[in-house]
Scaffold this motif. Structure first.
Motif, PDB file in Angstrom:
ATOM      1  N   ILE A  61       6.233 -75.790  31.983  1.00 28.77           N
ATOM      2  CA  ILE A  61       4.974 -76.105  31.307  1.00 28.77           C
ATOM      3  C   ILE A  61       3.836 -76.233  32.312  1.00 28.77           C
ATOM      4  N   TRP A  62       4.054 -76.982  33.378  1.00 25.63           N
ATOM      5  CA  TRP A  62       2.997 -77.196  34.362  1.00 25.63           C
ATOM      6  C   TRP A  62       2.739 -75.949  35.203  1.00 25.63           C
ATOM      7  N   GLY A  63       3.815 -75.185  35.478  1.00 28.09           N
ATOM      8  CA  GLY A  63       3.659 -73.998  36.308  1.00 28.09           C
ATOM      9  C   GLY A  63       2.927 -72.881  35.612  1.00 28.09           C
ATOM     10  N   ALA A  73      10.438 -73.863  26.871  1.00 27.73           N
ATOM     11  CA  ALA A  73      10.394 -75.249  27.346  1.00 27.73           C
ATOM     12  C   ALA A  73       9.930 -76.181  26.230  1.00 27.73           C
ATOM     13  N   TYR A  74       8.869 -75.788  25.535  1.00 22.60           N
ATOM     14  CA  TYR A  74       8.386 -76.607  24.417  1.00 22.60           C
ATOM     15  C   TYR A  74       9.438 -76.682  23.305  1.00 22.60           C
ATOM     16  N   THR A  81      13.660 -84.056  21.340  1.00 19.22           N
ATOM     17  CA  THR A  81      13.044 -85.267  20.797  1.00 19.22           C
ATOM     18  C   THR A  81      13.406 -85.490  19.327  1.00 19.22           C
ATOM     19  N   VAL A  82      13.480 -84.420  18.550  1.00 21.68           N
ATOM     20  CA  VAL A  82      13.871 -84.571  17.143  1.00 21.68           C
ATOM     21  C   VAL A  82      15.306 -85.095  17.053  1.00 21.68           C
ATOM     22  N   TYR A 110       1.622 -78.860  22.882  1.00 27.53           N
ATOM     23  CA  TYR A 110       1.859 -77.462  22.502  1.00 27.53           C
ATOM     24  C   TYR A 110       0.671 -76.873  21.740  1.00 27.53           C
ATOM     25  N   PHE A 111       0.246 -77.554  20.677  1.00 24.37           N
ATOM     26  CA  PHE A 111      -0.787 -76.980  19.823  1.00 24.37           C
ATOM     27  C   PHE A 111      -2.181 -77.012  20.457  1.00 24.37           C
TER      28      PHE A 111
END
Length: 118
Positions: A61-63, A73-74, A81-82, A110-111
């Protein structure tokens, strides 16, 4: 547009902090995490691979190396998490709110990231 940038960075930083806290506990508070996994009926051999996957997800995500990698990744964070939320809820240990917060951070990052980052 500025509010979207703030929302993206805030949710991404909070997601990162929460995942780093989780990874830290997986590595350095292993006995307690092992107890949580056993209580929820999960095999304890998943602890280290899950910690490594979280680190790799944050790097993706950061890269911002590729859209495809970032999407995966998301997706991984979303499912993690769900499933964590429902696992905590089903054993009634009261820890589901951490997973719920993480889910909000994942979705927020994400959004808003779709609108802010190329």
């Amino acid at each position: 547009m500025k509010i979207m940038k703030v929302a993206f960075w805030l949710s991404t930083v909070l997601l990162t902090a929460l995942m780093c806290f989780s990874v830290y506990n997986y590595f350095f508070n292993h006995a307690a995490i092992e107890g949580f996994f056993k209580n929820m009926g999960y095999p304890t051999y998943l602890i280290y691979p899950l910690a490594i996957a979280k680190i790799l997800g944050l790097v993706a995500i950061w890269g911002n190396f590729s859209k495809w990698l970032k999407e995966w990744a998301y997706a991984g964070f979303f499912f993690n998490t769900v499933l964590a939320f429902f696992a905590h809820y089903m054993v009634s240990d009261g820890s589901q709110m951490g997973a719920a917060m993480a889910l909000v951070f994942v979705l927020g990052s994400y959004f808003t990231g779709k609108k802010v980052r190329p």
